[in-house]
Write an enzyme that holds these catalytic residues in place. Structure first.
Site, PDB file in Angstrom:
ATOM      1  N   CYS A   1       0.824  -1.210   0.000  1.00  0.00           N
ATOM      2  CA  CYS A   1       0.000   0.000   0.000  1.00  0.00           C
ATOM      3  C   CYS A   1       0.855   1.254   0.000  1.00  0.00           C
ATOM      4  O   CYS A   1       1.896   1.307   0.656  1.00  0.00           O
ATOM      5  CB  CYS A   1      -0.869   0.047   1.256  1.00  0.00           C
ATOM      6  SG  CYS A   1      -1.859  -1.413   1.587  1.00  0.00           S
ATOM      7  N   CYS A   2       0.396   2.251  -0.715  1.00  0.00           N
ATOM      8  CA  CYS A   2       0.921   3.608  -0.623  1.00  0.00           C
ATOM      9  C   CYS A   2      -0.232   4.541  -0.975  1.00  0.00           C
ATOM     10  O   CYS A   2      -1.349   4.091  -1.225  1.00  0.00           O
ATOM     11  CB  CYS A   2       2.151   3.821  -1.500  1.00  0.00           C
ATOM     12  SG  CYS A   2       1.867   3.789  -3.281  1.00  0.00           S
TER      13      CYS A   2
END
Length: 151
Positions: free
Chosen positions: A64-65
């Protein structure tokens, strides 16, 4: 299933990913901002989660980002990883089915709790296609990895 999870931010969505996976009975190994003292940069923590998959220490990963794009790019640089950035359940299903994706990339900005659950439901319900053309495409991608690793 052993699942590596990485995030460059320790926020509600990232924590929900890990919690939701644990609630589904998976063993979760966290990286980046979810692991105190670890390097939280998206390129670094996404690579670490992806390497767990490539080296067999994890069955799959979720990276995730903020947009999910950087995390997916970094993960896809690891030979043997097929990361898919998924913003909906249909894409998650297709990524698993047609691409035999082994890393799910998510946007921390766009993914709500109900949407996350839909994406995870689709991701885990789908399995790799046995269709000859689909398998041929995955094999072709694996050969691309072999060429990159041989350099």
């Amino acid at each position: 299933m052993r699942i590596a999870v990485s995030s460059d931010m320790d926020g509600p969505v990232a924590r929900l990913v890990a919690d939701e996976l644990r609630g589904r009975g998976h063993e979760v190994r966290v990286h980046g901002a979810l692991s105190p003292g670890a390097d939280p940069r998206w390129a670094v923590c996404s690579e670490r989660a992806a390497r767990e998959v490539a080296e067999g220490r994890a069955d799959q990963a979720v990276v995730c980002c903020w947009t999910g794009t950087g995390a997916s790019i970094a993960a896809n640089k690891v030979p043997g990883v097929r990361a898919a950035l998924c913003a909906d359940a249909y894409t998650a299903d297709g990524a698993r089915r047609w691409n035999d994706a082994n890393v799910l990339a998510l946007s921390l900005r766009l993914t709500s709790a109900p949407l996350l659950r839909e994406i995870l439901d689709a991701w885990f319900a789908a399995g790799p296609s046995e269709d000859a053309e689909d398998r041929d495409n995955v094999t072709h991608v694996e050969r691309l990895d072999e060429g990159r690793a041989a350099r």
